[in-house]
Design a protein around this motif. Structure first.
Motif: not given
Ligand code: ZN
Length: 341
Positions: A63-90
């Motif tokens: 978790l320390e490594a994830l928090r330090k190096h990554h964009e952490l998302v709720h799976l459902s939020d990412w999927m909503t953004q992906a389906q709506s065509g909204a910009p996504l984190p890299k």
């Protein structure tokens, strides 16, 4: 061993260059699949399947490594953004837990809260707030307690047949028991529960009495923080293969959603296939009642991934617990492998 050394070396290179958090093409999502988080000395118990648990200490450093190096998302939020065509984190990461183990609340949740890591818990809802165990852990317990005294008894004949050819049948190792659980999957889930119940009664060891899964109160405590969202993992952890009738599919897939709504007031939008099994009929029912579903296929996801076939990367103690190895797995370099856990 050689494989692990190579992976560790590649992981160190990845950590030095930051390759695991760079995306050279389309934005991608890595979904991590956890099951249990336990103190190190509990992981080696015969009733804890290898491949299902990680130590509290290893989970904390991940978790320390994830928090330090990554964009952490709720799976459902990412999927909503992906389906709506909204910009996504890299390069996003979503954490998931399968089954609904009590240790998710006791050991994982305090760390998720400490590092503010969002997570999705997939619940086998009939087991929540009960002392029931899933059949693989019950079978492991029956074998551990009933072996070798009971092995010649008729109620144990089918268990004897599960023995790996190279096992020392007088003294089984934890790996032998794990192989026997895998071999038992040739039987259906209902049949397995019946056979294990009979073996438990015959051996006079009864059904497990200690609670292994979450309670609804624990579940609600986690969801009210906003950090944890719930998804469905069927009612009884039934494998959704082609042998299941349509009414059984509805019972498992829709019934589990109804139970989560009844207990939490929130309708789950995500589903997760137990053991990764997914017949065409099962997928059709899931598509009608959810917005997306997780598989056990290993890999990364992009905006073009079918939302009902989300790939994941299983994380457990047996993979090695160094940060370099963890970052190797996050790089998705070995995405061709597929797992069924
Ligand atoms: Zn599961």
């Amino acid at each position: 061993m050689l494989k692990r050394i190579i992976k560790t070396s590649v992981g160190s290179f990845i950590a030095a260059t930051g390759l695991d958090r760079r995306s050279f093409g389309a934005p991608r999502l890595i979904v991590l699949m956890y099951h249990r988080v336990l103190p190190f000395d509990e992981i080696a118990k015969p009733t804890v399947q290898p491949g299902m648990a990680i130590s509290t200490a290893a989970f904390k450093s991940q978790l320390e490594a994830l928090r330090k190096h990554h964009e952490l998302v709720h799976l459902s939020d990412w999927m909503t953004q992906a389906q709506s065509g909204a910009p996504l984190p890299k390069s996003a990461i979503a954490v998931t837990f399968d089954d609904g183990w009590a240790d998710n609340y006791q050991h994982a949740y305090p760390l998720l809260a400490r590092y503010q890591v969002p997570a999705t818990l997939f619940l086998a809802t009939d087991y929540i707030s009960t002392n029931d165990w899933f059949w693989p852990e019950r079978l492991a317990r029956v074998i551990a307690k009933g072996w070798p005294d009971m092995r010649r008894h008729p109620a144990f004949t089918w268990i004897e047949k599960l023995l790996p050819p190279d096992a020392d049948s007088g003294r089984l190792s934890r790996t032998d028991i794990h192989c026997m659980i895998s071999a038992a999957k040739s039987h259906g889930d209902t049949e397995l529960r019946r056979r294990i119940e009979l073996a438990e009664r015959t051996a006079g060891i009864g059904r497990p009495q200690t609670r292994a899964l979450l309670t609804w109160d624990e579940t609600r405590n986690m969801t009210t923080s906003g950090l944890v969202e719930l998804g469905s993992h069927t009612r009884t952890h039934q494998r959704l293969d082609a042998t299941l009738s349509h009414s059984s599919l509805e019972h498992e897939v829709v019934g589990s959603s109804n139970q989560i709504v009844k207990e939490t007031g929130v309708k789950p939008v995500l589903f997760c296939y137990p053991n990764g099994n997914r017949s065409d009929d099962a997928e059709a029912v899931v598509r009608r009642h959810y917005s997306g579903a997780c598989t056990t296929v290993r890999g990364c996801n992009t905006r073009n991934t079918d939302p009902f076939r989300i790939a994941r990367i299983g994380i457990h103690q047996g993979m090695g617990t160094s940060t370099a190895l963890f970052r190797f797995h996050l790089s998705c370099l070995n995405r061709q492998e597929s797992v069924r856990e």
